[in-house]
Design an enzyme around this catalytic site. Structure first.
Site, PDB file in Angstrom:
ATOM      1  N   SER A   1      -9.765   1.829   2.772  1.00 27.03           N
ATOM      2  CA  SER A   1      -8.888   2.580   1.898  1.00 27.03           C
ATOM      3  C   SER A   1      -7.852   1.718   1.177  1.00 27.03           C
ATOM      4  CB  SER A   1      -8.170   3.656   2.697  1.00 27.03           C
ATOM      5  OG  SER A   1      -7.305   3.073   3.654  1.00 27.03           O
TER       6      SER A   1
ATOM      7  N   SER B   1      -9.891  -0.497   7.032  1.00 25.13           N
ATOM      8  CA  SER B   1      -9.303  -0.385   5.688  1.00 25.13           C
ATOM      9  C   SER B   1      -8.578  -1.604   5.146  1.00 25.13           C
ATOM     10  CB  SER B   1      -8.357   0.808   5.647  1.00 25.13           C
ATOM     11  OG  SER B   1      -9.102   1.970   5.414  1.00 25.13           O
TER      12      SER B   1
ATOM     13  N   LYS C   1       0.846  -1.202   0.000  1.00 22.54           N
ATOM     14  CA  LYS C   1       0.000   0.000   0.000  1.00 22.54           C
ATOM     15  C   LYS C   1       0.878   1.247   0.000  1.00 22.54           C
ATOM     16  CE  LYS C   1      -3.958   1.922   2.614  1.00 22.54           C
ATOM     17  NZ  LYS C   1      -4.841   1.718   3.778  1.00 22.54           N
TER      18      LYS C   1
HETATM   19  N1  GLN Z   1     -13.117   4.139   6.135  1.00 21.46           N
HETATM   20  C1  GLN Z   1     -12.617   4.575   7.396  1.00 21.46           C
HETATM   21  C2  GLN Z   1     -12.242   6.035   7.295  1.00 21.46           C
HETATM   22  O1  GLN Z   1     -12.554   6.610   6.319  1.00 21.46           O
HETATM   23  C3  GLN Z   1     -11.436   3.750   7.796  1.00 21.46           C
HETATM   24  C4  GLN Z   1     -10.226   4.042   7.007  1.00 21.46           C
HETATM   25  C5  GLN Z   1      -9.051   3.237   7.420  1.00 21.46           C
HETATM   26  O2  GLN Z   1      -9.176   2.204   8.082  1.00 21.46           O
HETATM   27  N2  GLN Z   1      -7.874   3.725   7.065  1.00 21.46           N
HETATM   28  O3  GLN Z   1     -11.663   6.593   8.153  1.00 21.46           O
END
Ligand code: GLN
Length: 494
Positions: free
Chosen positions: A163, A187, A88
């Site tokens: 994400s 995410s 990532k």
């Molecule tokens: N979707 C969640 C957010 O927008 C979690 C994102 C993540 O785990 N990095 O914060």
């Protein structure tokens, strides 16, 4: 050679194999590292223009790494020697562009290596590329990426989750053998669920965060996204464990996680929290998860109804704490030392130009919410209150784990949604993490594994949550389930 013959008389493309398959073939000298790397690049050439999983593809570096891996191929402890992985793009790789999905870091080449990728390197992995994400990992669909949206390999009009959507899509589309993602509120698990692969977020502190670009430091964890549960255990073996460079990493020794795979789950207690089977969730998701519970019961596990009473406050609590931490962590992007700089007539104007043009809308929204929640006069009502609720959420899990070994829930209330469907309404997007967020607030580990498909052939994910530092129970149950089902073997047609 890029294909291997199976004992069923057919053949398999090397890129479609798992870490353990590849290692077997490499050790038996049936294939070479360069065969695998070439196969993966051939796959990328065939599908990447439709999937768009990567921000950077590191072909030259891959060939270099492949060459040195080949020399070390007989080392039995190098579980990843010669295995092509994607990382990532919020995990720093020395000398290789690391953007965090943001225009503000469009030119950032880290002068240092993250601990996880150092460990992978010592183990002989081959870096294939850096994967797309929502800017600063803020989002659930990759639509907040400063560069492009990644497509779900099961339906190119839909999102892969986020994400870590680039990593999940790359694994699902066989553009790498496995990948790393990061998980602050879901995410790793949510994109794994929506893309039909396996994602593991470990206990907070199990995996070093050194070199992970910070979003919300008290919640962030790096973890594997893989084609099956065994590969997840293998990757955890390499990346877990104490690191002096991260003061929040736990000083605990890590056992061989593959050891528990195949152990009997008879008599294990599986908690089913009423709060996770809610009005408004997709009926097909609910059915698949309930069927999975029946499957585990048939393997000898014992379902136990439990309650996690503060679940309803998790999303609100998370969006106060995560945004507060983000507003502080992101203060460093000022155009002075690295990243984007847009000049102005004085220093203040340079800051303003850089930050207003460098950050996207969602990141700015979060910086504003977080700054507000931390400001004097509001701190007590928002930030401090959220910390208190976080303690209650953590206690819910501690109480539950006095009675059960693991907790079973859906990973996401729905399967993947259409590109654009939730971008106009941030709250709709936030709600898609309703089942994953409490786990980060409590700091406990959890996996998402495939447990079925909707009637239009979209993957559904099952979440298994464990108590602090008990990754083993999760792996044991997840593996037992996986081995008695075929879901993980289905591939999207591309
Ligand atoms: N979707 C969640 C957010 O927008 C979690 C994102 C993540 O785990 N990095 O914060």
């Amino acid at each position: 050679m890029t294909k291997i013959f199976t004992n069923q008389g057919g053949f398999l493309e090397l890129y479609s194999l798992t870490i353990s398959d590849i290692r077997e073939l490499l050790k038996r000298k049936e294939i070479s590292v360069i065969d695998v790397v070439n196969a993966v690049y051939r796959r990328i050439d065939a599908v990447e223009d439709r999937i768009k999983a990567f921000i950077t593809i590191t072909k030259e570096k891959s060939l270099e790494m492949a060459e040195s891996a080949q020399k070390n191929i007989n080392n039995d402890n190098a579980y990843l020697c010669g295995v092509p992985l994607a990382i990532k793009d919020n995990i720093c790789t020395k000398g290789i562009l690391t953007t965090c999905g943001s225009k503000i870091l469009y030119n950032f080449i880290p002068p240092y290596e993250s601990t996880v990728t150092s460990r992978l390197t010592e183990n002989g992995y081959v870096l294939i590329g850096k994967t797309n994400l929502d800017e600063f990992a803020m989002g659930s669909s990759t639509e907040n990426s400063g560069f492009h949206t990644t497509k779900n390999p099961w339906d190119l009009e839909r999102i892969p989750g986020g994400s870590s959507g680039g990593s999940a899509a790359a694994v699902a589309a066989d553009e790498c053998i496995a990948a790393l993602g990061s998980d602050t509120g879901g995410s790793i698990r949510q994109p794994a669920a929506l893309s039909g692969v396996v994602g593991f977020k470990t206990t907070y502190g199990r995996v070093s965060r050194y070199g992970l670009i910070a979003f919300a430091s008290s919640l962030d964890q790096i973890g594997p996204i893989t084609k099956n549960v065994r590969d997840s255990a293998i990757l955890l073996n390499v990346i877990s464990g104490h690191d002096e460079l991260d003061s929040t990493s736990a000083p605990l020794t890590v056992s061989d996680y593959t050891r528990v795979l195949g152990q009997d789950i008879k008599g294990m207690k599986i908690g089913v929290p009423g709060e996770y089977f809610i009005e408004g969730m997709d009926k097909e998701v609910e059915k698949a998860v309930r069927d999975a519970l029946k499957k585990l019961e048939s393997l000898g596990a014992i379902p136990v109804e439990i309650s996690l009473p503060h679940t309803g406050y998790a999303v609100a609590t998370y969006y106060v704490l995560a945004t507060s931490e983000a507003s502080s962590n992101l203060a460093r992007y000022d155009g002075v030392r690295y990243g984007l700089r847009i000049e102005g007539k004085d220093l203040m104007e340079m800051y303003m130009n850089t930050r207003s043009q460098g950050f996207g809308a969602e990141v700015k929204r979060r910086i504003m919410i977080g700054t507000y929640a931390l400001s004097s006069g509001y701190y007590e009502a928002y930030y401090r209150k959220a910390q208190q609720v976080r303690t209650l959420i953590k206690k819910d899990f501690e109480d539950a784990f006095k009675e059960v070994d693991v907790i079973l829930t859906p990973t996401s209330p729905t399967a993947t949604f259409k590109i654009g469907e939730k971008t106009a309404e941030p709250l709709q997007m936030y709600i898609s993490d309703i089942f994953t967020i409490s786990v980060n607030l409590a700091g406990v580990p959890a996996i998402s594994i495939p447990c079925g498909f909707t009637s239009n052939n979209l993957p559904i994910g099952l979440q298994l949550i464990g108590s602090h530092f008990d990754e083993e129970s999760i792996l044991k149950v997840a593996y037992a389930y996986e081995q008695s089902t075929e879901w993980h073997k289905r591939k999207p047609i591309l």
